[in-house]
Design a protein around this motif. Sequence first.
Motif, PDB file in Angstrom:
ATOM      1  N   ARG A 270     -25.884  15.586  10.045  1.00 55.22           N
ATOM      2  CA  ARG A 270     -25.769  14.570   8.986  1.00 55.22           C
ATOM      3  C   ARG A 270     -26.912  14.702   7.992  1.00 55.22           C
ATOM      4  NH1 ARG A 270     -23.101   9.559   9.487  1.00 55.22           N
ATOM      5  NH2 ARG A 270     -24.853   8.474   8.574  1.00 55.22           N
TER       6      ARG A 270
ATOM      7  N   VAL B 167     -26.680  14.125  14.527  1.00 53.72           N
ATOM      8  CA  VAL B 167     -27.473  13.387  13.541  1.00 53.72           C
ATOM      9  C   VAL B 167     -28.235  14.355  12.640  1.00 53.72           C
ATOM     10  CG1 VAL B 167     -29.543  13.009  14.949  1.00 53.72           C
ATOM     11  CG2 VAL B 167     -28.936  11.365  13.228  1.00 53.72           C
TER      12      VAL B 167
ATOM     13  N   HIS C  33     -35.860   7.276  13.127  1.00 54.61           N
ATOM     14  CA  HIS C  33     -36.579   6.429  14.083  1.00 54.61           C
ATOM     15  C   HIS C  33     -35.677   6.187  15.283  1.00 54.61           C
ATOM     16  CE1 HIS C  33     -34.392   2.678  13.374  1.00 54.61           C
ATOM     17  NE2 HIS C  33     -34.388   2.976  12.085  1.00 54.61           N
TER      18      HIS C  33
ATOM     19  N   GLN D  15     -32.301   8.230   5.880  1.00 58.36           N
ATOM     20  CA  GLN D  15     -33.062   7.456   6.870  1.00 58.36           C
ATOM     21  C   GLN D  15     -32.129   7.210   8.038  1.00 58.36           C
ATOM     22  OE1 GLN D  15     -34.519   4.382   3.962  1.00 58.36           O
ATOM     23  NE2 GLN D  15     -36.420   4.676   5.086  1.00 58.36           N
ATOM     24  N   GLU D  16     -32.334   7.975   9.096  1.00 59.99           N
ATOM     25  CA  GLU D  16     -31.413   7.940  10.228  1.00 59.99           C
ATOM     26  C   GLU D  16     -32.081   7.309  11.441  1.00 59.99           C
ATOM     27  OE1 GLU D  16     -28.309   8.631  10.627  1.00 59.99           O
ATOM     28  OE2 GLU D  16     -27.889   9.385   8.626  1.00 59.99           O
ATOM     29  N   ALA D  17     -31.281   7.090  12.465  1.00 57.62           N
ATOM     30  CA  ALA D  17     -31.839   6.548  13.705  1.00 57.62           C
ATOM     31  C   ALA D  17     -31.106   7.138  14.890  1.00 57.62           C
ATOM     32  CB  ALA D  17     -31.707   5.036  13.716  1.00 57.62           C
TER      33      ALA D  17
ATOM     34  N   TYR E  51     -19.474  16.154   3.499  1.00 62.81           N
ATOM     35  CA  TYR E  51     -19.635  17.208   4.495  1.00 62.81           C
ATOM     36  C   TYR E  51     -18.752  18.401   4.158  1.00 62.81           C
ATOM     37  CZ  TYR E  51     -21.682  13.390   7.113  1.00 62.81           C
ATOM     38  OH  TYR E  51     -22.466  12.345   7.499  1.00 62.81           O
TER      39      TYR E  51
ATOM     40  N   SER F 114     -20.266   9.971  11.919  1.00 65.83           N
ATOM     41  CA  SER F 114     -20.129  10.440  10.540  1.00 65.83           C
ATOM     42  C   SER F 114     -18.749  10.124   9.989  1.00 65.83           C
ATOM     43  CB  SER F 114     -20.367  11.945  10.477  1.00 65.83           C
ATOM     44  OG  SER F 114     -21.636  12.239  10.970  1.00 65.83           O
TER      45      SER F 114
ATOM     46  N   PHE G  78     -19.822  19.850  14.073  1.00 68.91           N
ATOM     47  CA  PHE G  78     -19.682  18.607  14.850  1.00 68.91           C
ATOM     48  C   PHE G  78     -18.769  18.829  16.046  1.00 68.91           C
ATOM     49  CE2 PHE G  78     -20.643  15.925  10.920  1.00 68.91           C
ATOM     50  CZ  PHE G  78     -21.852  15.509  11.401  1.00 68.91           C
TER      51      PHE G  78
ATOM     52  N   HIS H 271     -25.669   7.031  13.408  1.00 66.96           N
ATOM     53  CA  HIS H 271     -25.694   7.761  14.672  1.00 66.96           C
ATOM     54  C   HIS H 271     -26.076   6.869  15.855  1.00 66.96           C
ATOM     55  CE1 HIS H 271     -25.767  11.386  17.044  1.00 66.96           C
ATOM     56  NE2 HIS H 271     -26.876  10.958  17.602  1.00 66.96           N
ATOM     57  N   GLN H 272     -26.830   5.808  15.552  1.00 62.58           N
ATOM     58  CA  GLN H 272     -27.205   4.857  16.600  1.00 62.58           C
ATOM     59  C   GLN H 272     -25.979   4.230  17.241  1.00 62.58           C
ATOM     60  OE1 GLN H 272     -29.852   2.102  14.621  1.00 62.58           O
ATOM     61  NE2 GLN H 272     -31.346   2.386  16.225  1.00 62.58           N
TER      62      GLN H 272
ATOM     63  N   ALA I 298     -27.900   5.144   9.121  1.00 62.76           N
ATOM     64  CA  ALA I 298     -28.299   5.395  10.504  1.00 62.76           C
ATOM     65  C   ALA I 298     -27.152   5.146  11.473  1.00 62.76           C
ATOM     66  CB  ALA I 298     -29.510   4.538  10.871  1.00 62.76           C
TER      67      ALA I 298
END
Lengths: 356, 441
Positions: free
Chosen positions: B263, B260, B220, B247-249, A46, A311, A54, A323-324, A321
């Motif tokens: 990112r 996100v 997704h 491939q993020e979620a 980043y 992040s 952010f 961020h979930q 993924a």
Amino acid sequence: MTIAAPRRFTGGRRIDISQLIVWAIGGILLAIVLLGSILTLRAGHYTAAQWRDFVVFGIAQGAIYALIALGYTMVYGVLRMINFAHGEVFMSGAMTTFFLADYLNRSGFLKAHPWISLVAMLLFSGLVSMTVAVLVERIAYRPLRGAPRLVPLITAVGASFFLQYTFRGLFGSGVRAYPAIPVLQGKLWVFQKTQVAVFIGVLITLALLVLFLQRTRAGLAIRAVAEDREAAALMGVDVDRAIVTTFAVGGFMAGIAGVLYALVFVQVQFFMGFLPGIKAFTAAVLGGIGNLPGAAVGGLVLGVIESIGPSLFFDGYGIRAAHQLKDVIAFTILVLILIFRPTGLLGERLGGEERV
Amino acid sequence: MRRPIRSFTVLLLVLAFVLAACQGAQPTPTSAPAAQPSPTPAAAASPTPAAQPTPQAQVTKPTDPIGVLEIKPGEPIVLAWMLTVSGGTAQLGEDSKRGIEIAIEDLGGELLGHKIELVGEDSGCNPEGGQAAATRLAANPRIVAIIGSSCSSEARVGAPIIDQAGLVMVSPSNTAPDLTDPAKHVEGYLRVAHNDKVQGRVAAEFVVNKLGLKRVATIHDGSLYAEQLANVFAENVQKLGGTVVAQEAVSPEDTDMRPVLTRIATQQPELIYYPIFNPAGSYITLQAKEISGLENVKLMSADGLLEPQTVQNAGQAAVGLYLSGPDLTVLGPKYQEFVQKYQQKYGTKPVAGFHAHAYDATMMIVEAIKKVAVQAPDGTLYIPRKALRDALYQTKNFPGLTGNLTCDQYGDCADPKIAVYEVFSTDTTGWPDSAIRKIYP
């Protein structure tokens, strides 16, 4: 609270096993976070501009949490109770104001006088939320004033559902989109104009709140009741009125937060109060429940951690993924704070006395 | 003296709240549109006599391994829907429900001399909702068959419950490959919607071959549908020579997508594919162009967002958005006729992509019932449940609105036609023609 209970019986400062385990878990989590952050910064995916983005996103989100959190914290200050219907108070303002905004947009007034419209929307939403908050207090909480602590908590959850499904019944379950306000489109330097508006709005509201609490008689009454309800009553303070004022002010701020939320996120629906409500409650506990600056700081910290955390903490491990895991991070931080500093970042403050 | 009264009031208050809260979850039985007194010409043409094996004098109750439904004279044939009719995905389910209602109307509200009654459960587009709705429907012994569900995640947990109860469901809009995967498929489940193995491939071909974009990112929302479709898309992009850079979620309740998206921006994709639902989908549409580094990125989603709400909620930001979904433009005159009926009945053009599929699912079930039902001389109708399932699986070249339906052994019955649409205007008054146009194939 339950963690502290065994200590009371053993008397001294003997550390028992459960406490040790809790500290170990806390330590491990902290190590994971630190290691992850170092790895991420080393990898350098980043740019500085992205880190700054952010933080900006986090502050905009956090400012809204802060406004809602103030309502939780004020009510806790005077009543020692968590008003779980507060998220719905926030929703009721935003949902109802949608119709005003839509009307202003259709009539063209919004384009012609954007600032007047904006102020009108904020005031209208504030008044609606204030009315809802006061009604909830009058109908659901006041009759239970003398009851054990758990009872109003349960009513609060009930009131929350009641409001959610009332709004669903009134306005349907669909998602509605606020009209875009032309003067707030586009960017001001690196910030979205809406984010700037939110931040200014929150600052003004906070300043007004501090003035109100410190400089007016009603504010003095609230502070007195927060410090010691019985003593305040004996001194001739109308306790019921002070409590109603607290709900009214908290509700008004939630209403303002509702419109600011709608400016940033555009879509509103009957369920929108739930998650921000829970997050704002977290923010209030994070900052130290009952502590007004604490709620503001807690909101901002939570917003920024949510935005930057996935992040910063997880990228270094190569977790996809991430961020979930945003909510996991938010609530883990809460657990960490409760382990290492149970009274919150700035300490619980109930009225005058401070417990750190 | 005051205390007992007060605690009683408290109790009442608490009860009132509890009841109010429960109200929202109550089943919403919608009775079938009142049967018209005189059957319409279309209904009169339905060949009921041919399908009835009743000439023999003594018809005994048929036997069946999983039970026989007995419908006495005067009792209705009960069909059920299990669709998402509330929340952000309400348009998706409502649209399918209307398809069912029109199908029943076309039948004149009657089947084999019995009225058709339609009941239903809201399944909320999540696994919990699917489980609750399926359990409720499974508990109703009068139901013959179910049209549903809307979202794949509902069916993942709902289908086994329906299957266990001996019922059968035909989904108008589940598209996740998982549901008809040989290892996971349950017997009581069929669908007339396309399998996302097709949709993901068409979307990838569009992106790589037509748009000529090589760097894509996917998002997704953790739902079965979104995750599988995003993966199928990613696989196909790679097969066609493209790169999947991220491939993020997100989670369906998220509102702040900026982190996100930031990112994703670090990987500089040319296109972001997010086959998710509203409102989360609209948040991405709204916020993507705000992110520095994503100013020129192309956005693409799928049939979950193929509804006016996507455009209404995102406004100007939605212009230029690509949406894949069932290709309704190549369907024949029968479909146009259906759209006219829809418009007359509901005052709007179809609001999502799966109304015709719901119509076909209903008609397919009706056809199967006609095949297996046994009518006793006293007018009692027997429907053997296993035979009904078998009849559905044997569906071959069934002329539906969405094409010629043929079911395979895993319950895939669709005649998949996928198109990619582009949003060109924010005017949704004449949806779909006023806002989206087909650009591929």
